[in-house]
Write a protein that holds these residues in place. Structure first.
Motif, short mmCIF file in Angstrom:
data_model
loop_
_atom_site.label_atom_id
_atom_site.label_comp_id
_atom_site.label_asym_id
_atom_site.label_seq_id
_atom_site.Cartn_x
_atom_site.Cartn_y
_atom_site.Cartn_z
N GLY A 108 0.82 -1.21 0.00
CA GLY A 108 0.00 0.00 0.00
C GLY A 108 0.85 1.25 0.00
N SER A 109 1.90 1.26 0.79
CA SER A 109 2.80 2.42 0.81
C SER A 109 3.50 2.59 -0.52
CB SER A 109 3.84 2.27 1.93
OG SER A 109 3.21 2.28 3.18
N GLY A 110 3.91 1.47 -1.13
CA GLY A 110 4.53 1.53 -2.46
C GLY A 110 3.55 2.06 -3.49
N ALA A 111 2.32 1.62 -3.42
CA ALA A 111 1.29 2.15 -4.32
C ALA A 111 1.09 3.63 -4.07
CB ALA A 111 -0.02 1.38 -4.13
N ALA B 64 -1.81 2.97 2.10
CA ALA B 64 -1.57 1.90 3.08
C ALA B 64 -2.86 1.58 3.83
CB ALA B 64 -0.46 2.31 4.05
N GLY B 65 -3.62 2.62 4.18
CA GLY B 65 -4.92 2.42 4.83
C GLY B 65 -5.89 1.67 3.94
N VAL B 66 -5.91 2.03 2.67
CA VAL B 66 -6.77 1.33 1.71
C VAL B 66 -6.38 -0.14 1.63
CG1 VAL B 66 -7.22 1.10 -0.77
CG2 VAL B 66 -7.41 3.33 0.32
N ALA B 67 -5.09 -0.42 1.57
CA ALA B 67 -4.63 -1.81 1.50
C ALA B 67 -5.03 -2.58 2.74
CB ALA B 67 -3.11 -1.85 1.32
N LEU B 68 -4.92 -1.95 3.90
CA LEU B 68 -5.31 -2.60 5.16
C LEU B 68 -6.79 -2.93 5.16
CD1 LEU B 68 -4.43 -3.50 7.99
CD2 LEU B 68 -4.96 -1.19 8.79
N VAL B 69 -7.63 -1.99 4.73
CA VAL B 69 -9.08 -2.23 4.66
C VAL B 69 -9.38 -3.32 3.65
CG1 VAL B 69 -11.29 -1.20 4.00
CG2 VAL B 69 -9.73 0.06 5.48
N ALA B 70 -8.72 -3.28 2.48
CA ALA B 70 -8.97 -4.28 1.44
C ALA B 70 -8.62 -5.69 1.93
CB ALA B 70 -8.17 -3.95 0.19
N ALA C 120 3.97 12.18 2.14
CA ALA C 120 3.48 11.01 2.87
C ALA C 120 1.96 10.86 2.92
CB ALA C 120 4.05 10.96 4.29
N LEU C 121 1.19 11.84 2.45
CA LEU C 121 -0.26 11.75 2.52
C LEU C 121 -0.79 10.60 1.67
CD1 LEU C 121 -2.85 12.97 3.67
CD2 LEU C 121 -2.95 14.42 1.65
N CYS C 122 -0.36 10.53 0.42
CA CYS C 122 -0.82 9.46 -0.48
C CYS C 122 -0.36 8.09 0.01
CB CYS C 122 -0.33 9.71 -1.90
SG CYS C 122 -1.08 11.15 -2.68
N GLU C 123 0.87 8.03 0.53
CA GLU C 123 1.40 6.76 1.02
C GLU C 123 0.56 6.25 2.20
OE1 GLU C 123 4.84 8.81 -0.98
OE2 GLU C 123 3.15 9.41 0.22
N LEU C 124 0.23 7.14 3.13
CA LEU C 124 -0.59 6.75 4.29
C LEU C 124 -1.99 6.35 3.85
CD1 LEU C 124 0.49 9.43 6.92
CD2 LEU C 124 0.94 6.97 7.00
N ALA C 125 -2.59 7.12 2.95
CA ALA C 125 -3.93 6.80 2.47
C ALA C 125 -3.96 5.46 1.76
CB ALA C 125 -4.44 7.91 1.56
N GLY D 49 -9.47 1.44 -4.43
CA GLY D 49 -9.17 2.42 -3.39
C GLY D 49 -8.02 3.34 -3.78
N TRP D 50 -6.97 2.79 -4.39
CA TRP D 50 -5.83 3.59 -4.82
C TRP D 50 -6.24 4.58 -5.92
CZ3 TRP D 50 -2.46 -1.41 -5.13
CH2 TRP D 50 -2.16 -1.84 -3.82
N TRP D 51 -7.13 4.12 -6.82
CA TRP D 51 -7.67 5.00 -7.86
C TRP D 51 -8.41 6.17 -7.22
CZ3 TRP D 51 -13.07 4.96 -9.69
CH2 TRP D 51 -13.28 5.69 -10.88
N CYS D 52 -9.20 5.85 -6.20
CA CYS D 52 -9.94 6.90 -5.49
C CYS D 52 -9.00 7.89 -4.78
CB CYS D 52 -10.92 6.28 -4.48
SG CYS D 52 -12.36 5.52 -5.25
N VAL D 53 -7.92 7.39 -4.21
CA VAL D 53 -6.93 8.27 -3.56
C VAL D 53 -6.31 9.20 -4.60
CG1 VAL D 53 -4.71 8.38 -2.35
CG2 VAL D 53 -6.45 6.73 -1.62
N CYS D 54 -5.96 8.67 -5.76
CA CYS D 54 -5.35 9.48 -6.81
C CYS D 54 -6.33 10.55 -7.29
CB CYS D 54 -4.90 8.60 -7.97
SG CYS D 54 -3.85 9.46 -9.18
N LEU D 55 -7.56 10.17 -7.57
CA LEU D 55 -8.58 11.12 -7.99
C LEU D 55 -8.80 12.21 -6.95
CD1 LEU D 55 -11.06 8.55 -9.47
CD2 LEU D 55 -10.34 10.60 -10.68
N SER D 56 -8.95 11.79 -5.71
CA SER D 56 -9.20 12.75 -4.63
C SER D 56 -8.05 13.72 -4.46
CB SER D 56 -9.47 12.01 -3.32
OG SER D 56 -10.64 11.23 -3.42
N THR D 57 -6.83 13.21 -4.58
CA THR D 57 -5.65 14.07 -4.43
C THR D 57 -5.61 15.13 -5.52
OG1 THR D 57 -4.41 12.25 -3.43
CG2 THR D 57 -3.12 14.08 -4.32
N VAL D 58 -5.84 14.73 -6.76
CA VAL D 58 -5.84 15.70 -7.86
C VAL D 58 -6.96 16.71 -7.66
CG1 VAL D 58 -6.14 16.01 -10.36
CG2 VAL D 58 -4.77 14.10 -9.51
N ASP D 59 -8.14 16.25 -7.27
CA ASP D 59 -9.28 17.16 -7.10
C ASP D 59 -9.02 18.17 -5.98
OD1 ASP D 59 -11.75 18.14 -7.88
OD2 ASP D 59 -12.91 16.65 -6.78
#
Length: 194
Positions: free
Chosen positions: A4-7, A33-39, A26-31, A55-65
């Motif tokens: 998750g952190s690598g993603a 990692a959290g997504v991976a833990l939930v998954a 570190a914001l995306c890495e933490l988010a 979840g990673w797609w959602c993190v990327c979208l949210s970050t850009v937005d």
């Protein structure tokens, strides 16, 4: 967690390039990692991989937005196409297409009637989010239709109250991106319960 952190590194770099701005360290890495833990906690087998990627797609979208108040077509339409394609290939195309249509159609009508109330990127995002939640069932689609406006309004109220407490009560209210609320609701709605 390590995956998750690598993603998250990949998501941070991708979101930064799409936004042409650097996300906070570190914001995306933490988010992610959290997504991976939930998954891993909520799913099993191939579903875990799909849930993590979603979840990673959602993190990327949210970050850009959040960074630029824009949802790029390469993410919204590309993601929707990939989700609908995988759903069709695995025999779940009808449910995914129905979810995409049920979530995106009302947003499209809202955007056409009052364009300033909702961006076209949010409508395109609804296709992919609706497809995923359509796979989770009608209740998930309803949750993703109703929860995001509440989350966005709650965030706006929080930021407004914080400005008042800090002495900026007369400050102009800021426009908040709606994509993160849509993504958060979709992730929540697509987690299998029980």
């Amino acid at each position: 967690m390590v995956l998750g952190s690598g993603a998250g590194v990949i998501v941070r770099i991708s979101a930064g390039r799409l936004a042409r701005r650097r996300p906070p360290p570190a914001l995306c890495e933490l988010a992610c990692a959290g997504v991976a833990l939930v998954a891993v906690s909520a799913t099993a087998g191939a579903t875990t991989i799909g849930a993590a990627v979603f979840g990673w797609w959602c993190v990327c979208l949210s970050t850009v937005d959040v960074l630029v108040r824009r949802l790029p077509n390469v993410l919204t339409l590309g993601g929707a196409g990939a989700i609908l394609g995988v759903a069709a290939a695995t025999g779940h195309g009808r449910a995914a297409f129905a979810g995409a249509l049920l979530l995106a159609a009302p947003l499209l009508i809202t955007h056409l009637v009052v364009p300033r109330s909702l961006g076209a990127g949010d409508v395109k995002l609804a296709l992919g989010l609706g497809a995923v939640t359509g796979l989770a069932g009608p209740g998930a689609v309803i949750l993703v239709a109703l929860l995001p406006p509440v989350l966005t309004a709650g965030a706006a109220l929080f930021l407004r109250l914080r400005a008042i407490v800090r002495g900026g009560g007369e400050a102009t209210p800021q426009v908040l991106p709606h994509g993160p609320s849509m993504c958060a609701a979709a992730v929540l709605a697509s987690i299998p319960m029980g």
